[in-house]
Design a protein around this motif. Structure first.
Motif, PDB file in Angstrom:
ATOM      1  N   LEU A   1       2.036   0.994  12.758  1.00 42.42           N
ATOM      2  CA  LEU A   1       2.716   0.547  11.535  1.00 42.42           C
ATOM      3  C   LEU A   1       2.677  -0.957  11.351  1.00 42.42           C
ATOM      4  CD1 LEU A   1       5.713   3.007  11.562  1.00 42.42           C
ATOM      5  CD2 LEU A   1       3.921   2.864   9.843  1.00 42.42           C
ATOM      6  N   GLU A   2       2.079  -1.663  12.281  1.00 37.30           N
ATOM      7  CA  GLU A   2       1.851  -3.091  12.100  1.00 37.30           C
ATOM      8  C   GLU A   2       0.400  -3.386  11.739  1.00 37.30           C
ATOM      9  OE1 GLU A   2       3.228  -5.226  15.505  1.00 37.30           O
ATOM     10  OE2 GLU A   2       5.261  -4.421  15.370  1.00 37.30           O
ATOM     11  N   GLY A   3      -0.425  -2.355  11.644  1.00 39.48           N
ATOM     12  CA  GLY A   3      -1.834  -2.532  11.340  1.00 39.48           C
ATOM     13  C   GLY A   3      -2.184  -2.163   9.907  1.00 39.48           C
ATOM     14  N   ASP A   4      -3.494  -2.130   9.641  1.00 40.20           N
ATOM     15  CA  ASP A   4      -3.964  -1.856   8.279  1.00 40.20           C
ATOM     16  C   ASP A   4      -3.593  -0.453   7.808  1.00 40.20           C
ATOM     17  OD1 ASP A   4      -5.056  -4.377   8.248  1.00 40.20           O
ATOM     18  OD2 ASP A   4      -7.065  -3.716   8.806  1.00 40.20           O
ATOM     19  N   TRP A   5      -3.459   0.496   8.726  1.00 36.21           N
ATOM     20  CA  TRP A   5      -3.123   1.872   8.354  1.00 36.21           C
ATOM     21  C   TRP A   5      -1.827   1.929   7.559  1.00 36.21           C
ATOM     22  CZ3 TRP A   5       1.037   5.015   9.966  1.00 36.21           C
ATOM     23  CH2 TRP A   5       0.939   6.360   9.623  1.00 36.21           C
TER      24      TRP A   5
ATOM     25  N   ARG B   1      10.326  -1.353  11.842  1.00 36.19           N
ATOM     26  CA  ARG B   1       9.281  -1.160  10.841  1.00 36.19           C
ATOM     27  C   ARG B   1       9.374  -2.278   9.810  1.00 36.19           C
ATOM     28  NH1 ARG B   1       8.160   4.007   6.762  1.00 36.19           N
ATOM     29  NH2 ARG B   1       6.469   2.993   5.617  1.00 36.19           N
ATOM     30  N   HIS B   2       8.274  -2.997   9.653  1.00 37.70           N
ATOM     31  CA  HIS B   2       8.193  -4.037   8.629  1.00 37.70           C
ATOM     32  C   HIS B   2       7.536  -3.451   7.388  1.00 37.70           C
ATOM     33  CE1 HIS B   2       9.398  -7.627  10.966  1.00 37.70           C
ATOM     34  NE2 HIS B   2       8.969  -6.903  11.994  1.00 37.70           N
ATOM     35  N   TRP B   3       8.034  -3.898   6.242  1.00 38.15           N
ATOM     36  CA  TRP B   3       7.575  -3.338   4.976  1.00 38.15           C
ATOM     37  C   TRP B   3       6.364  -4.109   4.457  1.00 38.15           C
ATOM     38  CZ3 TRP B   3      10.114   0.961   4.943  1.00 38.15           C
ATOM     39  CH2 TRP B   3      11.391   1.002   5.500  1.00 38.15           C
ATOM     40  N   ARG B   4       5.480  -3.399   3.758  1.00 36.29           N
ATOM     41  CA  ARG B   4       4.233  -3.995   3.280  1.00 36.29           C
ATOM     42  C   ARG B   4       4.193  -4.196   1.774  1.00 36.29           C
ATOM     43  NH1 ARG B   4      -0.094  -4.212   6.659  1.00 36.29           N
ATOM     44  NH2 ARG B   4       0.514  -3.954   8.829  1.00 36.29           N
ATOM     45  N   ASN B   5       4.950  -3.412   1.028  1.00 37.16           N
ATOM     46  CA  ASN B   5       4.754  -3.364  -0.424  1.00 37.16           C
ATOM     47  C   ASN B   5       6.039  -3.594  -1.201  1.00 37.16           C
ATOM     48  OD1 ASN B   5       1.897  -2.580  -0.223  1.00 37.16           O
ATOM     49  ND2 ASN B   5       2.711  -0.670   0.610  1.00 37.16           N
ATOM     50  N   GLN B   6       6.935  -4.401  -0.661  1.00 38.95           N
ATOM     51  CA  GLN B   6       8.193  -4.682  -1.338  1.00 38.95           C
ATOM     52  C   GLN B   6       8.091  -5.998  -2.117  1.00 38.95           C
ATOM     53  OE1 GLN B   6      10.671  -2.414  -1.291  1.00 38.95           O
ATOM     54  NE2 GLN B   6       9.415  -1.108   0.042  1.00 38.95           N
TER      55      GLN B   6
END
Length: 308
Positions: A284-288, A147-152
């Motif tokens: 979890l790699e998409g816009d969702w 899982r890659h993080w989006r908001n760190q």
């Protein structure tokens, strides 16, 4: 006192402006006490990259490929050339980055303080310089892999180095002994994503993977691949089943999951989980993934912060 020998390696292909910008940032490094060599593997560039580098940075070693090395083969050829100089450390680095002047120094300090450690920096999106970019992914079987993080951000990470399961290959400092023990990247199965299995392989062979939060590297955001749904039927089949650098390749994801998972069975199971989530619109790699709450990395990895 003898100097610490560091070789900096980068594969390049047709990104002359980015390559020159990266090399200019290397000139600003805090390198007192370091003997730094730079090795570029120009893999068939047609935009004059090699000539421009040779003219502006004559001390840079340039190795030539025929355009078929891709990321992994290019990096491997650069590592092989760097090893000829018997360095203490090899830093592999993408050429679409800008190095903070103290980045290499603090990574070396971290590697020296914590023996048998491979060290990565904070990778930061250069369009939003406080935002993390592919740092400290976490393996989650129910997410279909890492899982890659989006908001760190630089404010949500631990204050001290912490251990991880993988270091993304935009910039990694390897003690040369790690490379001599483990070998090169797997350029047969991972022509374009060799970094995905490389540091996990090192971890399984007894090397600790650390992120040093004092080190900052600014990265150009990845160019997004064409959306799968926008491809023609023929192109979809090719994308899914070609064992190639294609971002949609089923084989690529299968091999990556097996090579990076905690064990073979989890790696095997992660690929169908990923595609099931994709079909459900919960990739979890998409816009969702942008809609999900993320705890700070300082909380998620609190138990992985290294102690003196």
């Amino acid at each position: 006192m003898s100097q610490t020998k560091i070789s900096i390696v980068s594969p390049v292909h047709n990104r002359k402006a980015e390559t020159l910008q990266w090399l200019r940032s290397l000139e600003e490094l805090d390198c007192d006490g370091f003997d730094i060599r730079v090795v570029i593997v120009d893999d068939g560039s047609t935009d004059g990259t090699a000539d421009a580098v040779a003219a502006a940075f004559p001390d840079t070693e340039i190795i030539f490929g025929d355009g078929n090395l891709w990321f992994t083969g290019g990096t491997n050829r650069g590592i092989e050339a760097a090893l000829e100089h018997d360095p203490d450390y090899i830093l592999t680095c993408n050429n679409d980055t800008i190095c903070d002047p103290r980045a290499v120094r603090v990574m070396v300090e971290c590697a020296q303080q914590y023996p048998r450690s491979v060290v990565g920096p904070l990778l930061l999106d250069w369009t939003t310089p406080h935002k993390l970019f592919q740092v400290s992914p976490k393996w989650e079987l129910l997410s279909g892999g890492f899982r890659h993080w989006r908001n760190q951000t630089v404010w949500t990470v631990p204050k001290r180095p912490w251990s991880v399961d993988i270091i993304v290959g935009n910039c990694v400092l390897f003690p040369v002994q790690a490379i001599r023990e483990v070998g090169l990247m797997d350029e047969k199965r991972f022509v374009h994503y060799g970094d995905a299995e490389y540091t996990p392989r090192m971890r399984r062979l007894g090397w600790r993977l650390l992120i040093e939060p004092r080190a900052r590297i600014f990265c150009k955001p990845n160019d997004p691949p064409p959306r799968f749904r926008s491809l023609s039927f023929t192109d979809k089949i090719k994308a899914l089943f070609s064992n190639s650098p294609n971002a949609h390749s089923l084989w690529r994801r299968h091999y990556m999951n097996i090579a990076t998972a905690p064990n073979y069975l989890e790696g095997l199971a992660a690929t169908p989980v990923f595609y099931a989530r994709y079909l459900l619109g919960k990739n979890l790699e998409g816009d969702w993934a942008e809609t999900l709450h993320e705890p700070d990395l300082s909380e998620t990895f609190a138990d992985r912060v290294v102690k003196d």
